[in-house]
Design a protein around this motif. Structure first.
Motif, mmCIF file in Angstrom:
data_model
loop_
_atom_site.group_PDB
_atom_site.id
_atom_site.type_symbol
_atom_site.label_atom_id
_atom_site.label_comp_id
_atom_site.label_asym_id
_atom_site.label_seq_id
_atom_site.Cartn_x
_atom_site.Cartn_y
_atom_site.Cartn_z
ATOM 1 N N LYS A 1 7.187 0.308 12.128
ATOM 2 C CA LYS A 1 7.178 0.797 13.507
ATOM 3 C C LYS A 1 7.751 2.213 13.592
ATOM 4 O O LYS A 1 7.286 3.049 14.367
ATOM 5 C CB LYS A 1 7.987 -0.125 14.431
ATOM 6 C CG LYS A 1 7.412 -1.523 14.578
ATOM 7 C CD LYS A 1 6.028 -1.516 15.146
ATOM 8 C CE LYS A 1 5.466 -2.929 15.169
ATOM 9 N NZ LYS A 1 4.016 -2.957 15.259
ATOM 10 N N CYS A 2 8.802 2.437 12.793
ATOM 11 C CA CYS A 2 9.376 3.796 12.773
ATOM 12 C C CYS A 2 8.326 4.800 12.312
ATOM 13 O O CYS A 2 8.182 5.887 12.892
ATOM 14 C CB CYS A 2 10.584 3.841 11.814
ATOM 15 S SG CYS A 2 12.040 3.035 12.489
ATOM 16 N N LEU A 3 7.586 4.443 11.269
ATOM 17 C CA LEU A 3 6.549 5.350 10.762
ATOM 18 C C LEU A 3 5.458 5.555 11.812
ATOM 19 O O LEU A 3 4.931 6.655 11.979
ATOM 20 C CB LEU A 3 5.921 4.777 9.485
ATOM 21 C CG LEU A 3 6.768 4.913 8.216
ATOM 22 C CD1 LEU A 3 6.151 4.126 7.067
ATOM 23 C CD2 LEU A 3 6.909 6.389 7.816
ATOM 24 N N GLN A 4 5.140 4.498 12.517
ATOM 25 C CA GLN A 4 4.081 4.606 13.524
ATOM 26 C C GLN A 4 4.473 5.559 14.648
ATOM 27 O O GLN A 4 3.615 6.162 15.302
ATOM 28 C CB GLN A 4 3.763 3.218 14.115
ATOM 29 C CG GLN A 4 2.829 2.395 13.243
ATOM 30 C CD GLN A 4 2.568 1.003 13.787
ATOM 31 O OE1 GLN A 4 3.471 0.338 14.288
ATOM 32 N NE2 GLN A 4 1.330 0.549 13.684
ATOM 33 N N ARG B 1 -2.411 7.692 9.221
ATOM 34 C CA ARG B 1 -2.205 6.975 10.480
ATOM 35 C C ARG B 1 -2.911 5.628 10.429
ATOM 36 O O ARG B 1 -2.348 4.603 10.820
ATOM 37 C CB ARG B 1 -2.730 7.839 11.655
ATOM 38 C CG ARG B 1 -2.925 7.119 12.972
ATOM 39 C CD ARG B 1 -1.662 6.539 13.556
ATOM 40 N NE ARG B 1 -0.624 7.521 13.732
ATOM 41 C CZ ARG B 1 0.618 7.235 14.148
ATOM 42 N NH1 ARG B 1 0.956 5.984 14.400
ATOM 43 N NH2 ARG B 1 1.520 8.183 14.290
ATOM 44 N N ARG B 2 -4.131 5.671 9.925
ATOM 45 C CA ARG B 2 -4.901 4.411 9.841
ATOM 46 C C ARG B 2 -4.202 3.432 8.902
ATOM 47 O O ARG B 2 -4.119 2.242 9.179
ATOM 48 C CB ARG B 2 -6.327 4.699 9.327
ATOM 49 C CG ARG B 2 -7.334 4.962 10.439
ATOM 50 C CD ARG B 2 -8.749 4.753 9.959
ATOM 51 N NE ARG B 2 -9.045 5.504 8.751
ATOM 52 C CZ ARG B 2 -9.324 6.808 8.728
ATOM 53 N NH1 ARG B 2 -9.343 7.517 9.827
ATOM 54 N NH2 ARG B 2 -9.576 7.414 7.576
ATOM 55 N N GLN B 3 -3.725 3.936 7.790
ATOM 56 C CA GLN B 3 -3.066 3.053 6.824
ATOM 57 C C GLN B 3 -1.812 2.427 7.421
ATOM 58 O O GLN B 3 -1.529 1.242 7.216
ATOM 59 C CB GLN B 3 -2.718 3.832 5.540
ATOM 60 C CG GLN B 3 -3.943 4.070 4.666
ATOM 61 C CD GLN B 3 -3.645 5.010 3.508
ATOM 62 O OE1 GLN B 3 -2.704 5.819 3.569
ATOM 63 N NE2 GLN B 3 -4.449 4.937 2.465
ATOM 64 N N ILE B 4 -1.069 3.239 8.151
ATOM 65 C CA ILE B 4 0.167 2.717 8.749
ATOM 66 C C ILE B 4 -0.163 1.688 9.834
ATOM 67 O O ILE B 4 0.539 0.670 9.971
ATOM 68 C CB ILE B 4 1.011 3.883 9.328
ATOM 69 C CG1 ILE B 4 2.233 4.209 8.451
ATOM 70 C CG2 ILE B 4 1.534 3.617 10.705
ATOM 71 C CD1 ILE B 4 2.932 3.146 7.761
ATOM 72 N N ASP B 5 -1.245 1.936 10.575
ATOM 73 C CA ASP B 5 -1.644 0.966 11.611
ATOM 74 C C ASP B 5 -2.073 -0.354 10.963
ATOM 75 O O ASP B 5 -1.738 -1.439 11.457
ATOM 76 C CB ASP B 5 -2.804 1.525 12.458
ATOM 77 C CG ASP B 5 -2.332 2.626 13.401
ATOM 78 O OD1 ASP B 5 -3.183 3.395 13.904
ATOM 79 O OD2 ASP B 5 -1.098 2.713 13.633
ATOM 80 N N ILE B 6 -2.828 -0.234 9.838
ATOM 81 C CA ILE B 6 -3.254 -1.453 9.127
ATOM 82 C C ILE B 6 -2.029 -2.203 8.623
ATOM 83 O O ILE B 6 -1.935 -3.435 8.722
ATOM 84 C CB ILE B 6 -4.192 -1.098 7.952
ATOM 85 C CG1 ILE B 6 -5.542 -0.612 8.501
ATOM 86 C CG2 ILE B 6 -4.385 -2.305 7.026
ATOM 87 C CD1 ILE B 6 -6.440 0.003 7.445
ATOM 88 N N LEU B 7 -1.069 -1.445 8.086
ATOM 89 C CA LEU B 7 0.168 -2.064 7.596
ATOM 90 C C LEU B 7 0.871 -2.803 8.727
ATOM 91 O O LEU B 7 1.309 -3.950 8.568
ATOM 92 C CB LEU B 7 1.081 -0.985 6.991
ATOM 93 C CG LEU B 7 2.440 -1.467 6.484
ATOM 94 C CD1 LEU B 7 2.267 -2.431 5.315
ATOM 95 C CD2 LEU B 7 3.305 -0.280 6.064
ATOM 96 N N GLY B 8 0.950 -2.148 9.887
ATOM 97 C CA GLY B 8 1.614 -2.766 11.030
ATOM 98 C C GLY B 8 0.930 -4.056 11.453
ATOM 99 O O GLY B 8 1.573 -5.074 11.727
ATOM 100 N N GLU B 9 -0.404 -4.019 11.461
ATOM 101 C CA GLU B 9 -1.167 -5.214 11.875
ATOM 102 C C GLU B 9 -0.969 -6.348 10.875
ATOM 103 O O GLU B 9 -0.781 -7.508 11.252
ATOM 104 C CB GLU B 9 -2.644 -4.831 11.960
ATOM 105 C CG GLU B 9 -3.476 -5.843 12.733
ATOM 106 C CD GLU B 9 -4.940 -5.423 12.757
ATOM 107 O OE1 GLU B 9 -5.203 -4.226 13.043
ATOM 108 O OE2 GLU B 9 -5.791 -6.266 12.453
ATOM 109 N N ALA B 10 -1.014 -6.001 9.599
ATOM 110 C CA ALA B 10 -0.819 -7.032 8.563
ATOM 111 C C ALA B 10 0.581 -7.631 8.664
ATOM 112 O O ALA B 10 0.757 -8.850 8.517
ATOM 113 C CB ALA B 10 -1.040 -6.439 7.173
#
Lengths: 527, 184
Positions: free
Chosen positions: A183-186, A196-205
């Motif tokens: 979340k901090c990275l997001q 950004r996409r990778q971090i969003d995917i990480l967050g969703e996972a």
């Protein structure tokens, strides 16, 4: 009319017969009597074989024989009685007698079946009593075996639950750290494009992983937590991943949720565990491929099907139905399905319908079993609606903040997992608060003894003490301190104060912010 | 056959091979707790299927398995809840065999649907008894031979059991016996 019978015939008709002569000496006796009363040999005095006074009195014996009297004889040499009758036999007498059993049933240590005359009703009576006793013993043995099996199953289940709970709890902590850092990275606006996409995917996972571990922890507890007002549709939606995992790859599991916003007071643990059991049963009967649908509907009590042994109360019910497209279930099997020694699915890995039935009853509801509309089986859990008001408990994000709440709070964070502690600290500082960190209950107490805080944000399960105990202590020494508890497990509500907040790990940043605000609103002044 | 037979088979397998092997047999035969009620009568097919499965597990032919089970059956019954009934049926081998029919007739009062065999002593002498066996079922002669062998053990006798050829009539068994110390 005279019938000629010899001693062999007499032995067949009356295995315990005795013939005596005019002087009351034994002439012959049957094989059973010889065996049971060894003193009864040819030539023995009748009065020395049997105790009765009249056994020595020849006149009385002859009078009794003439009258065909019913008699009783007691052996002198052993504890054995005989009953029968006496008839004249020339100058002597013939005693046609049967031994009496010394105990009820087959337990007489000496008697055997052929000691009784062929048509004697005593024999079937003894056999049947013996069978009855044997069946009682067998039933007791079966009950004991059943108890042992259940204890073994429960013991295994408990061990597995504990293991699953420990694993889920520890993994949950790590997941919290990952989620918070993600979340901090997001929040970092500099991240663009691919990153950004990778971090969003990480967050969703991580969010999905959090749902799975939460469901696993719910099931691992395997006991009914507090009955809380609950939105069933929301609970089922939150646990969809665990339901799908339980059903397996070959099964298409879907939800059809229409509880119309009604709320039930139910143990979330128990309900999720019950649905897992039903899904396991459905999976087995569909042999690993097919469909399972879980639906919710709001229904009146009058629409309830008859459920044996259950009185359906008045009012409205939420009906949670698990429907499969397996071979279905006959009416007879449905009626017997909740018997504790039998499950329609012998291979089921779950505890079966009896536990689901017991759970429903405990929640003041019941279950109904029948055929699904497209074939297959349908098991419905009927739970009484508590109230039409929305569920309380975990608050939806976006709640209104109050004007009196300080913009910058002093928050003491207590967490024994170092990475989680650090991540929480950074997050709260990012939200604009002043943060102090404590790695356990003891260091938290040391900090609070020296200086006040607005909020105590503490883990519950820590090696050096419970977060609940810490919160109670802090509320005593720092009156008005706001408290937010956090844990992967749902605590027993009876130990919590009404103004405290609870965050279930792993939690989202917005929920953390919301709980902090609620805790600040609930305080009665600076601590 | 009645459920007591199933219970006996279960006990035999557990004693010889252990609980895990029994669970496999049970699973393979498709049996549940409902098939082990002593006084309930089940289709012969259920019992014969179980005997076949047990025979394979024990590494025996069907006949060998039946004979082994027959001998075991006597011990199983004597040591279990029906032991008192067995003792009441007879205190020596000849009385026991001679009283079997009468015992079965009493059992039929509680289990009228049971199909019980008949045993008649056609000849007896010191150390010898010749028994005629009649049954509606075929193929159970090895079981009967095993039963007589079990009775020899039960009454602490030594001896032999031999099926006598009766030229198409009901089979007969010659049971020779003597006390274990070599006496009569």
């Amino acid at each position: 009319m005279n019938i000629a019978v010899n001693d062999a015939d007499l032995a067949l008709l009356f295995p315990s017969y005795v013939r005596v002569d005019a002087g009351l000496r034994v002439v012959s006796c049957g094989p059973a009597l010889s065996r049971l009363v060894p003193a009864a040999v040819a030539g023995a005095r009748f009065g020395e074989v049997f105790k009765e006074e009249w056994a020595c009195d020849s006149a009385r014996v002859h009078a009794m024989a003439a009258a065909r009297k019913a008699i009783r004889l007691s052996s002198r040499s052993c504890r054995r009685m005989f009953i029968g009758s006496v008839i004249p036999d020339g100058d002597g007498a013939l005693f046609a007698i049967n031994p009496t059993p010394m105990s009820i049933g087959c337990d007489d240590p000496v008697l055997q079946l052929s000691d009784f005359e062929p048509g004697s009703p005593i024999v079937p009576a003894i056999i049947l009593l013996g069978m009855q006793q044997a069946l009682i013993d067998e039933a007791a043995e079966a009950a004991l075996e059943l108890v042992k099996e259940r204890q073994k199953s429960l013991g295994l289940l408990e061990r597995l639950s504990r293991l699953a709970g420990i694993f889920a709890h520890d993994f949950n902590n790590l997941l919290s750290v990952m989620a918070l850092n993600a979340k901090c990275l997001q929040r970092d606006a500099a991240l663009q494009g691919q990153s950004r996409r990778q971090i969003d995917i990480l967050g969703e996972a991580l969010d999905r992983g959090a749902d799975l571990t939460q469901s696993l922890m719910v099931i691992a507890q395997q006991r009914h937590d507090s009955r809380l007002p609950t939105s069933i549709d929301r609970l089922l939606a939150e646990n969809l991943d665990i339901f799908k995992s339980t059903a397996g790859r070959g099964i298409a599991l879907s939800l059809d949720l229409r509880d119309e916003g009604a709320v039930v007071e139910v143990s979330k643990t128990g309900l999720v565990a019950s649905l897992v059991n039903l899904i396991v049963n459905s999976r087995e009967v569909t042999t690993g491929c097919g469909t399972i649908r879980i639906s919710t509907r709001l229904k009146d009590a009058g629409a309830a099907p008859p459920a044996p042994g259950v009185r359906c109360g008045e009012g409205r019910y939420i009906v949670i139905e698990v429907i499969d497209n397996g071979p279905g279930i006959s009416e007879e099997a449905a009626a017997r399905a909740v018997e504790t020694f039998r499950s329609p699915s012998r291979l089921a890995g779950g505890l079966g319908l009896p536990s689901v039935h017991d759970f429903a009853l405990e929640m003041e509801g019941f279950i109904a079993i029948g055929a699904g509309r497209g074939g297959g089986a349908a098991v419905a859990i009927w739970l009484p609606v508590a109230s039409p008001s929305p569920a309380t408990g975990e608050t939806a994000p976006g709640d209104e903040s109050r004007a009196l709440r300080p913009a910058r709070a002093r928050i003491l964070v207590v967490e024994d997992e170092p990475l989680a502690l650090e991540a929480l600290g950074e997050l709260l500082e990012g939200l604009g608060h002043d943060v102090e960190l404590a790695s356990g209950a003891n260091s938290a107490r040391a900090i609070l003894a020296q200086r006040p805080c607005d909020i105590l944000l503490t883990d519950i399960v820590m090696p050096d003490g419970s977060g609940i105990d810490l919160a109670n202590w802090a509320s005593g020494v720092r009156a008005g301190i706001g408290v937010v508890l956090m844990s992967g497990f749902v605590p027993d509500a009876s130990g919590l104060r009404g103004e405290w907040q609870f965050l279930r790990k792993p939690f989202r940043q917005d929920l953390l912010r919301e709980m902090i605000n609620k805790a600040l609103d609930a305080r009665s002044g600076p601590a | 056959m009645y459920g007591m037979i199933h219970r006996g088979l279960r006990a035999l397998v557990i004693e010889e091979l252990g609980e895990a092997q029994w669970r496999d047999c049970e699973h393979q035969a498709g049996l549940g707790a409902g098939e082990f009620i002593s006084v309930r009568v089940y289709d012969d097919e259920v019992t014969f299927n179980l005997v076949q499965i047990v025979a394979v597990r024990l590494g025996l032919s069907i006949e060998e398995c039946l004979r082994k089970f027959g001998a075991y059956w006597i011990r199983f019954t004597a040591d279990g809840p029906y032991g008192a009934m067995m003792r009441f049926t007879g205190r020596d081998i000849t009385s026991f065999i001679g009283n079997l029919d009468r015992m079965h007739q009493s059992v039929l009062m509680a289990m009228p649907e049971a199909r019980v065999p008949s045993f008649s002593i056609v000849d007896k002498a010191e150390g010898l008894v010749r028994v005629r066996y009649a049954s509606e079922r075929d193929g159970l002669e090895p079981l009967v031979a095993g039963l007589f062998e079990g009775l020899l053990q039960r009454f602490e006798l030594q001896g032999s059991v031999e099926q006598v050829d009766c030229q198409g009539k009901d089979p007969e068994f010659l049971v020779r016996y003597h006390a274990k110390d070599g006496g009569p």
